[in-house]
Design a protein around this motif. Structure first.
Motif, PDB file in Angstrom:
ATOM      1  N   ASP A 188     -51.433  -0.668  56.685  1.00 25.65           N
ATOM      2  CA  ASP A 188     -51.247  -0.385  55.455  1.00 25.65           C
ATOM      3  C   ASP A 188     -51.400  -1.674  54.490  1.00 25.65           C
ATOM      4  O   ASP A 188     -52.293  -2.225  54.856  1.00 25.65           O
ATOM      5  N   CYS A 189     -50.581  -1.875  53.813  1.00 22.61           N
ATOM      6  CA  CYS A 189     -50.654  -3.060  52.873  1.00 22.61           C
ATOM      7  C   CYS A 189     -49.676  -4.038  52.913  1.00 22.61           C
ATOM      8  O   CYS A 189     -48.388  -3.917  53.258  1.00 22.61           O
ATOM      9  N   GLU A 212     -58.052   4.794  49.880  1.00 20.72           N
ATOM     10  CA  GLU A 212     -59.023   3.831  49.734  1.00 20.72           C
ATOM     11  C   GLU A 212     -60.359   4.569  50.305  1.00 20.72           C
ATOM     12  O   GLU A 212     -60.036   4.587  51.872  1.00 20.72           O
ATOM     13  N   ARG A 213     -61.211   4.773  50.076  1.00 19.27           N
ATOM     14  CA  ARG A 213     -62.392   5.593  50.813  1.00 19.27           C
ATOM     15  C   ARG A 213     -61.868   6.605  51.942  1.00 19.27           C
ATOM     16  O   ARG A 213     -62.272   6.529  52.861  1.00 19.27           O
ATOM     17  N   GLY A 214     -60.797   7.503  51.225  1.00 19.31           N
ATOM     18  CA  GLY A 214     -60.477   8.647  52.080  1.00 19.31           C
ATOM     19  C   GLY A 214     -59.358   8.460  52.988  1.00 19.31           C
ATOM     20  O   GLY A 214     -58.940   9.232  53.616  1.00 19.31           O
ATOM     21  N   THR A 215     -59.017   7.059  53.342  1.00 24.38           N
ATOM     22  CA  THR A 215     -58.009   6.491  53.982  1.00 24.38           C
ATOM     23  C   THR A 215     -56.730   6.026  53.397  1.00 24.38           C
ATOM     24  O   THR A 215     -56.725   5.605  52.219  1.00 24.38           O
ATOM     25  N   PRO A 240     -54.792   2.442  58.649  1.00 26.24           N
ATOM     26  CA  PRO A 240     -53.484   3.265  58.231  1.00 26.24           C
ATOM     27  C   PRO A 240     -52.547   3.065  59.145  1.00 26.24           C
ATOM     28  O   PRO A 240     -52.817   2.885  60.493  1.00 26.24           O
ATOM     29  N   SER A 241     -51.346   3.239  58.776  1.00 26.16           N
ATOM     30  CA  SER A 241     -50.135   3.453  59.981  1.00 26.16           C
ATOM     31  C   SER A 241     -49.237   4.453  59.433  1.00 26.16           C
ATOM     32  O   SER A 241     -48.879   4.760  58.263  1.00 26.16           O
ATOM     33  N   LEU A 275     -57.346  16.397  49.342  1.00 18.59           N
ATOM     34  CA  LEU A 275     -57.312  16.274  50.718  1.00 18.59           C
ATOM     35  C   LEU A 275     -58.091  17.167  51.701  1.00 18.59           C
ATOM     36  O   LEU A 275     -58.223  16.895  52.656  1.00 18.59           O
ATOM     37  N   LEU A 276     -58.316  18.246  51.016  1.00 16.76           N
ATOM     38  CA  LEU A 276     -58.915  19.498  51.793  1.00 16.76           C
ATOM     39  C   LEU A 276     -60.382  19.881  50.912  1.00 16.76           C
ATOM     40  O   LEU A 276     -60.360  19.877  49.946  1.00 16.76           O
TER      41      LEU A 276
END
Ligand SMILES: Nc1ncnc2c1ncn2[C@@H]1O[C@H](COP(=O)(O)OP(=O)(O)O)[C@@H](O)[C@H]1O
Ligand SMILES: C[C@@](O)(CCOP(=O)(O)OP(=O)(O)O)CC(=O)O
Length: 401
Positions: A331-332, A120-123, A234-235, A57-58
């Protein structure tokens, strides 16, 4: 200084099948499943004597020092990670440090390396990355310090680490990530746990009764398959829970009716899974979705987005049932379909509505267990930390696995 060989543990992400929002209330049932995307945490010796975090993440490593009040960033610019990217990892190290002290073990310099496939692709996609990273970190840290643990102790420790960051979430994600497979979960009172934690510390809180907590594995449906679709948005679950709990609805009789309705849906689904009755499983998915839709209408929470509505409509058109997974608003979502259903038709309809089909499978409990931890004696057998008291039996058929 003692150095030990590195230890790596993985924990799976999750989807919420039923009981979202209601499960926030202690003792309310929910059903979650683990999926085959994982967070892996490796714990290794750190040459500099510090605690070093290296997460995907960093863009850079973050070294921290142990102080009397917990971990502290060496560099001022890294302090923001305490409530962001490193919040759950720091909390996991701090609770294991407290336990280690209780067991009379010296502190070890640590390097935690985290790799995740829950984005998913960083999200963020809503597969419970915070839960999976906490469960994997607790498992790896306990193993690294040679503190063998039962799944229940691991879960309890992960929940303590998690509520130190945010006491609102139910912990359903932690239960799915710890036990794997299909899990019937009821949460303990996290505010009370947090209170006890600050007064009595980690070891005593771990051993205390945790009323209302209950975890029971459920069998997967033999003729239905679970599919997941990503809305592309994203939520923030935490923000949505915060909004809901500040509405008039939260303190109204309608909330109580929602809790009762949700408990009926979840219980019906658990029974249908245990009796392997697919039509009743699908009916319970539909009732859960209707309940969420009513909640959405009463509160204006924004659970159903156009993509999530299209996701469940396509599931219905293909002979199954669907709903958002979790807090919604992005989200999903999930679809349960007979094994004989035309999945290409589902995916075509999803793609047309901007829903990305996620190639996921539900993991089974044994697989999760093997990935998490090598078998070992329960920590209680070491004599210094008794097993948690078995108060968790809410009713005759509820139990901790
Ligand atoms: N790969 C990772 N490394 C370290 N921490 C992570 C990782 N993935 C998730 N987290 C933690 O979880 C938080 C995200 O939690 P949240 O927004 O609830 O997402 P999710 O719905 O996926 O659980 C991050 O801010 C971070 O603290
Ligand atoms: C609303 C909830 O009951 C379910 C939320 O599930 P999500 O799947 O939305 O959670 P994240 O993994 O953080 O995205 C809140 C809870 O149980 O904590």
């Amino acid at each position: 200084m003692t150095t030990r060989p590195p230890v790596a543990c993985s924990a799976p992400g999750k989807l919420l099948v039923a009981g979202e929002y209601a499960v926030l209330e202690p003792g309310q049932p929910s059903i979650a499943v683990s999926v085959d995307r994982f967070v892996t945490v490796e714990v290794a010796p750190s040459p500099g004597g510090q605690v070093v975090f290296d997460t995907d993440l960093l863009p850079h490593e973050v070294p921290m020092l142990r102080t009397a009040t917990g971990l502290q960033a060496n560099r001022a610019e890294d302090t923001r990670h305490h409530s962001g990217a490193l919040a759950y990892l720091i909390s996991a190290v701090e609770v294991v440090d407290q336990l280690r002290l209780h067991l009379g073990q010296a502190s070890l310099p640590l390097r935690l390396t985290v790799r995740s496939t829950l984005h998913e692709r960083g999200t963020k996609i809503g597969l419970g990355s915070s839960g999976a990273v906490t469960v994997a970190a607790i498992a790896a840290l306990a193993d690294y310090h040679s503190i063998p643990m039962s799944p229940e102790l691991r879960f309890r420790l992960a929940l303590l680490a998690s509520i130190r960051v945010d006491p609102k979430p139910s912990g359903a994600d932690l239960a799915a990530s710890t036990w794997g497979g299909w899990v019937l979960y009821r949460a303990p009172d996290r505010d009370r746990l947090l209170c006890r934690l600050s007064k009595e510390g980690v070891a005593r809180t771990l051993q205390a009764p945790w009323p209302r907590l209950s975890i029971r594995p459920l069998p997967p449906p033999s003729t239905l398959l679970l599919y997941a679709g990503w809305s592309g948005i994203p939520s923030s679950t935490s923000a949505r829970i915060g909004r809901l709990s500040s509405t008039a609805w939260w303190h109204s009789a309608a909330h109580n009716r929602f809790l009762k309705g949700s408990a009926r849906c979840v219980t019906a689904m658990a029974e249908a899974l245990e009796k392997d009755t697919p039509s009743k499983v699908l009916a319970a998915i539909r009732s859960t979705r209707r309940l969420l839709a009513a909640l959405d209408q009463d509160t204006g929470l924004g659970v159903f987005t156009p993509q999530l509505t299209a996701l469940y409509s396509a599931a219905e058109a293909c002979g199954g049932a669907g709903k958002p997974s979790g807090a919604g608003g992005g989200d999903c979502g999930i679809a349960l379909l007979p094994k004989t259903a035309d999945i290409r038709a589902l995916h075509t309809q999803w793609a047309a509505a901007g829903v990305t089909a996620l190639p996921l499978r539900v993991t089974d409990p044994v697989h999760t267990e093997h990935r998490l931890l090598r078998a070992g004696p329960d920590i209680a057998q070491r004599g210094s930390l008794p097993a948690p008291s078995s108060q968790t039996k809410e009713s005759s058929d509820d139990r901790i696995a």
